[in-house]
Structure formats: structure tokens, C-alpha cells
Design an enzyme around this catalytic site. Structure first.
Site, PDB file in Angstrom:
ATOM      1  N   SER A 178       1.002  -1.158  -0.069  1.00 18.70           N
ATOM      2  CA  SER A 178       0.009  -0.016   0.067  1.00 18.70           C
ATOM      3  C   SER A 178       0.736   1.255   0.146  1.00 18.70           C
ATOM      4  O   SER A 178       1.755   1.362  -1.018  1.00 18.70           O
ATOM      5  CB  SER A 178      -1.040  -0.076   1.091  1.00 18.70           C
ATOM      6  OG  SER A 178      -2.034   0.936   0.948  1.00 18.70           O
TER       7      SER A 178
ATOM      8  N   ASP B  91      -9.519  -5.061  -5.042  1.00 19.83           N
ATOM      9  CA  ASP B  91      -8.934  -3.732  -4.515  1.00 19.83           C
ATOM     10  C   ASP B  91      -9.151  -2.540  -5.292  1.00 19.83           C
ATOM     11  O   ASP B  91      -9.017  -2.784  -6.758  1.00 19.83           O
ATOM     12  CB  ASP B  91      -7.264  -4.160  -4.455  1.00 19.83           C
ATOM     13  CG  ASP B  91      -6.681  -2.882  -3.554  1.00 19.83           C
ATOM     14  OD1 ASP B  91      -7.466  -1.880  -3.440  1.00 19.83           O
ATOM     15  OD2 ASP B  91      -5.589  -2.921  -3.314  1.00 19.83           O
TER      16      ASP B  91
ATOM     17  N   HIS C 279      -7.794  -5.433  -0.813  1.00 21.79           N
ATOM     18  CA  HIS C 279      -6.699  -4.632  -0.588  1.00 21.79           C
ATOM     19  C   HIS C 279      -5.708  -5.294   0.622  1.00 21.79           C
ATOM     20  O   HIS C 279      -6.408  -5.575   1.780  1.00 21.79           O
ATOM     21  CB  HIS C 279      -6.949  -2.969   0.037  1.00 21.79           C
ATOM     22  CG  HIS C 279      -5.852  -2.206  -0.010  1.00 21.79           C
ATOM     23  ND1 HIS C 279      -4.917  -2.089  -1.012  1.00 21.79           N
ATOM     24  CD2 HIS C 279      -5.490  -1.502   1.143  1.00 21.79           C
ATOM     25  CE1 HIS C 279      -4.128  -1.268  -0.765  1.00 21.79           C
ATOM     26  NE2 HIS C 279      -4.289  -1.134   0.534  1.00 21.79           N
TER      27      HIS C 279
END
Ligand code: NAG
Ligand code: NAG
Ligand code: NAG
Ligand code: NAG
Length: 341
Positions: A182, A277, A309
Site C-alpha cells: 500500500s 482492491d 486490499h
């Protein structure tokens, strides 16, 4: 009766009032109030370093620069390091996620993730605890991460070398890897570019980088799709973490717009994206942009079906997360795969 009516009125009034007291709301990452109160909803717990009984991995916290702000990291050593004679092991420099606003190198999520990865891949790892927004707005996270990289690399040379014995004794600086998920994937990409532009030591070899659901955005470059709320929250993260950026097409967050992309300072890149995601297409576009940039290396993207995600951090024992761990471990250290530890 009057009293009840007053309470109903009052409670709805105070609700409205507290909403307007909000400077911004990026739930579940953070809520920031006008009076200065900051509430984070994930990633605030602290897991102590030490011996992890499940994996046999040792870890300890180190302060990198005490002088001004106690920049710190958690360093990991796998059981394999105990072999005699000493065989140096690949070195992973890891950047945690959390949208630049939450999480830390010391949270249970990342402590568990690094223990598992270090054990499986048999690598030495440095998990960087860069400072977070909004107390420390971007680009501070990039600056901290670069300082941590330079500190780590300083252990390569004899004399003026860093003092962390695990790095001096066990880390093979000709097999260095960068990794992150991320927002940490975004940071890892920036560190790789900077290594390509100004590597602190030409004899150190960064071999590869893996990005897990990397946080990239882009305005001109199309919308990610149909998940309005999640996508808006993802955009807010950037705009509030970096008010001084040039927006959603800033090259720091939209690699398609980054003329320096071809300077990524390693030859192999592995990108994981998850089907559900909202950042999925960004991971694919990163791969395509890297390929088209003229970068001299090989990039591979893997899409995991039916997952969201950073699913592997949320559900690390699920079969797909375990399979992913195995692939990343083999990427970091092919020898760990051949002997199947
Ligand atoms: C700031 O505002 C929030 C939300 O209205 C409230 O919960 C908090 O107690 C306030 N803090 C201070 C220091 O006033
Ligand atoms: C750094 O850590 C020391 C020891 O824990 C502490 O006394 C000091 O206040 C910290 N400095 C900052 C800037 O956080
Ligand atoms: C934003 O940029 C301006 C102009 O370069 C600078 O003066 C200011 O300090 C910056 N603000 C932050 C929060 O970095
Ligand atoms: C809508 C749009 O411009 N999409 C492009 C974004 O960037 C990627 C990677 O360069 C392209 O493949 C897309 O077509």
C-alpha cells in the site's frame, strides 16, 4: 416532555456540531478535528520485539538517528542466521502501509508479517518506522525512509560502518531487496528510483523489489472504477497527507507521470494486485508504465482473484495468503524455495 424534546434536539444539534468540528474524515484511517484532536482507528497497537516462538525469528528495535526525532526500525534475524560457518543472507528493507496516516513497524500486523516472511525467505530484514501524517506531512515519510536506507547501507563498509551487529555480520549487501504494501509500496518505489539516481554505494546491489497492492493514484490517467467510497478515501489520503503536492497526478503518486521511473534501481520487480482492491488497476498501470519507461529490467504482476486490499496482511493464514508468502519468499531468496524451509 419539554426535556425529552430538548434532548432530541440537543443531541441532533451536537451531532451536527461535531461533524462540522471535523477538519477531515478518512475513516477507518483517521479523523482529524478542528480542535486538534486526532483519532486513528487501525494500526495503533504495539507488539514487542523479541524471539517469535512460532518461527524462531529474532527481532529488536533500533534507533537510527536519536539526534532529532528518534527515527527507528525493527530489525529481524531468521533462525538460519545461527548456522556455522556464517552464510550471509539477503537483506530486505521493508516499508509498512497504512495510507501514510496509520500503522507502524511495531504493530501486530507488521510484526507478524515480517516474522513470517523472514522465516520463510531466510532473509535479514529492516522494517522502517517512518513518521506519519498529519503530525508529519509528506514528504517527511520519504525523507525518513531514505535516511533509514542510507543507515542500513552504511553497514556494508568496514570503518565508518553502522554499528548494528546483525546487519554487519549477516546481511549480504549484494542481495538487497526493497518491499512494501500500500503506501509502503509507494515509498519502496520512490526509494528504488532514488537508489537508481544516487545509490549511496555503487558496490551495493539492490536486486529486486516487491510491491503488494501499491498505493498509486492518478487523475488524468482514468478512474479506478466503481467503488466510489473507497476510491474517494484513497484520494483523500494523498491530498491530506501531502497538501503541498501537485495533486493526484503528482509523479510521487502517479508513476505514469514520473519521468524518473526508468531509473528504478533494480532489475526485477514483482507487483501483487488483488481483484477486489480499488487500487488494482493502479498496480497494473504501474507495471505497464515501468515497461514502457525504458527501464532495463523485468516486471511481473500477479493478480489474486476474489481478494481485497492487502488481504494477506488481514488474513495471513488463508490459503491464498500462504501461497503469496511462498512466492515472495522465493523472489527474495531462491535458495529458500529449493530447500523448502
Ligand atoms: C475535540 O473535539 C472532539 C470532537 O468534537 C472531542 O471529542 C474532543 O474531546 C475535543 N478535544 C478537545 C481537547 O477539546
Ligand atoms: C527519543 O527517545 C528518548 C528515549 O526514549 C526520549 O527521551 C526522547 O524524548 C525522544 N525524542 C523524541 C524527539 O521523541
Ligand atoms: C509548502 O510549500 C511552500 C512553498 O514551497 C513552503 O513555503 C511551505 O513551507 C510548504 N508547506 C509544508 C507544510 O511543507
Ligand atoms: C485512461 C488512461 O489514460 N489509461 C492509461 C493509464 O496508464 C496506463 C499505463 O501507462 C495505460 O495502459 C492506460 O491506458
Amino acid at each position: 416532555m419539554v426535556c425529552i424534546i430538548f434532548l432530541l434536539f440537543h443531541s441532533s444539534f451536537s451531532h451536527t456540531n461535531s461533524t462540522s468540528d471535523l477538519l477531515y474524515d478518512i475513516y477507518p484511517f483517521i479523523r482529524v478535528f478542528r480542535n486538534g484532536t486526532i483519532r486513528r482507528f487501525i494500526g495503533q497497537d504495539f507488539a514487542p520485539a523479541g524471539l517469535d516462538p512460532t518461527t524462531g525469528v529474532h527481532s529488536k528495535d533500533v534507533i537510527i538517528f536519536a539526534s532529532n526525532f528518534n527515527l527507528s526500525a525493527r530489525v529481524y534475524l531468521p533462525r538460519a542466521a545461527a548456522a556455522t560457518p556464517v552464510h550471509k543472507l539477503p537483506l530486505l528493507l521493508y516499508f509498512h502501509g497504512g495510507g501514510f496516516f496509520t500503522e507502524s513497524a511495531f504493530s501486530p500486523t507488521y510484526h507478524h508479517h515480517l516474522n513470517s516472511l523472514v522465516a520463510r525467505a531466510r532473509v535479514v530484514a529492516v522494517s522502517v518506522n517512518y513518521r506519519l501524517a498529519p503530525e508529519h506531512l509528506l514528504p517527511i515519510a520519504y525523507q525518513d525512509s531514505w535516511l533509514a536506507l542510507k543507515w542500513t547501507f552504511s553497514h556494508f563498509r568496514g570503518n565508518n560502518a553502522g554499528q548494528e551487529p546483525w546487519l554487519r555480520k549477516y546481511a549480504d549487501f549484494r542481495r538487497v531487496y526493497l518491499g512494501g504494501d500500500s503506501a509502503g509500496g509507494n515509498i519502496a518505489n520512490q526509494m528504488a528510483i532514488r537508489v537508481g539516481l544516487e545509490c549511496p554505494d555503487p558496490d551495493i546491489k539492490v536486486n529486486g523489489m516487491f510491491l503488494n497492492c501499491p498505493y498509486f493514484l492518478g487523475k488524468k490517467n482514468g478512474s479506478a472504477g466503481n467503488n466510489g467510497y473507497a476510491e474517494t478515501q484513497m484520494e483523500k489520503l494523498w491530498l491530506y497527507a501531502y497538501p503541498n503536492s501537485s495533486g493526484l497526478d503528482d509523479p510521487l503518486v502517479n508513476p505514469v507521470m514520473d519521468p524518473r521511473l526508468k531509473r528504478v534501481g533494480c532489475k526485477r520487480v514483482l507487483v501483487y494486485v488483488a481483484e477486489k482492491d480499488v487500487l488494482r488497476v493502479r498496480g497494473w498501470w504501474y507495471k505497464e508504465a515501468l515497461e514502457r519507461s525504458g527501464w532495463d529490467g523485468e516486471v511481473k504482476a500477479v493478480e489474486v482473484e476474489g481478494e481485497g486490499h492487502v488481504f494477506n496482511l488481514i488474513n495471513p493464514t488463508s490459503p491464498k495468503a500462504v501461497a503469496m508468502l511462498r512466492v515472495i519468499a522465493a523472489f527474495l531468496n531462491p535458495r529458500s524455495a529449493s530447500t523448502g524451509s
